[in-house]
Design an enzyme around this catalytic site. Structure first.
Site, PDB file in Angstrom:
ATOM      1  N   ASP A  73       1.180  -1.120  -0.090  1.00 59.51           N
ATOM      2  CA  ASP A  73       0.043  -0.392   0.151  1.00 59.51           C
ATOM      3  C   ASP A  73       0.998   1.185   0.098  1.00 59.51           C
ATOM      4  O   ASP A  73       1.916   1.331   0.422  1.00 59.51           O
ATOM      5  CB  ASP A  73      -0.933  -0.167   1.405  1.00 59.51           C
ATOM      6  N   MET A  74       0.398   2.500  -0.446  1.00 59.69           N
ATOM      7  CA  MET A  74       1.310   3.619  -0.405  1.00 59.69           C
ATOM      8  C   MET A  74       1.131   4.746   0.721  1.00 59.69           C
ATOM      9  O   MET A  74       2.024   4.685   1.576  1.00 59.69           O
ATOM     10  CB  MET A  74       0.928   4.254  -1.794  1.00 59.69           C
ATOM     11  N   ASP A  75      -0.156   5.317   0.921  1.00 60.01           N
ATOM     12  CA  ASP A  75      -0.324   6.106   1.882  1.00 60.01           C
ATOM     13  C   ASP A  75      -0.377   5.382   3.526  1.00 60.01           C
ATOM     14  O   ASP A  75      -0.962   4.475   3.494  1.00 60.01           O
ATOM     15  CB  ASP A  75      -1.414   6.736   1.735  1.00 60.01           C
TER      16      ASP A  75
ATOM     17  N   ASP B 168      -1.431  -0.512   6.333  1.00 58.30           N
ATOM     18  CA  ASP B 168      -1.443   0.267   7.471  1.00 58.30           C
ATOM     19  C   ASP B 168      -2.911   0.199   8.163  1.00 58.30           C
ATOM     20  O   ASP B 168      -3.347   1.055   9.087  1.00 58.30           O
ATOM     21  CB  ASP B 168      -0.723   1.588   7.522  1.00 58.30           C
TER      22      ASP B 168
END
Length: 224
Positions: free
Chosen positions: A9-11, A168
């Site tokens: 995942d990124m953010d 996250d």
């Protein structure tokens, strides 16, 4: 089955952006005359694509064109605020490079749009770009639906069972489960309990902790 690929995942996972996203959601909601419980909004939207987020915010099935215009406004504010204080989640680039050097494929599966992805990679100091990036503005449903992660695996040419997802947010952890992938919880914004599941291999505050614990060496050897 042998571990072949890592999907990030990124953010909140690759980049430490969630406090700024939280702030900009609150500011955007106020600008629209909306009073929202920001904790509840973040719980309902983190991992969803832009159109889905705006429909959650307004609690209405607003037209896609209107939702896209709103998300462009909100995300432009996010980038203007996060840019001067941009930070990756501790150890991410080093961890990704270690995985690549071990022969693991690297993919990204994010609900973020093209503008936010370009923004993130213009600031990240990665020695090698990920092999694939699947975004939330490609017509796929957001998390907890598994489509983004499944598409990343497809583009990488590996089966879902050969992938480990790094996430996250609870919706992302659930998306990994629905995709038939194992997962690792990155605790930048949620507790180990919130990111738990039978498919979750580990929980860590950041990637520096995973490097220190030799997570890759232990996991890769165990599946080799």
């Amino acid at each position: 089955m042998r571990l072949s690929a890592l999907i990030f995942d990124m953010d909140g996972t690759m980049i430490d952006s969630m406090p700024t996203h939280r702030r900009t959601w609150a500011e955007f909601a106020r600008s629209q005359g909306l009073e929202v419980d920001i904790d509840d909004l973040m719980r309902r939207t983190t991992g969803r694509n832009g159109v889905e987020c705006m429909r959650e915010l307004f609690q209405a099935d607003i037209p896609e064109a209107h939702a896209l215009a709103f998300i462009e406004e909100k995300e432009a504010l996010y980038r203007s605020l996060f840019g001067p204080q941009f930070a990756e989640v501790a150890g991410f680039s080093a961890f990704a490079e270690q995985a690549r050097a071990m022969g693991l494929a690297i993919g990204v599966g994010t609900a973020g749009d093209r503008h936010n992805v370009d923004f993130a990679f213009s600031h990240l100091r990665m020695a090698h770009a990920p092999s694939v990036i699947v975004r939330g503005d490609e017509g796929l449903p957001g998390k907890p639906e598994p489509a983004i992660f499944l598409e990343a695996a497809r583009r990488l040419g590996v089966s879902p069972a050969q992938c480990v997802v790094f996430e996250d947010a609870p919706l992302g952890i659930e998306a990994a489960r629905r995709a038939g992938m194992q997962a690792v919880g990155i605790g930048t914004s949620h507790s180990a309990r919130e990111l738990a599941g039978p498919h979750v291999l580990a929980y860590a505050p950041d990637f520096s902790a995973l490097i220190e614990s030799k997570f890759l060496e232990k996991t890769y050897v165990a599946t080799a």
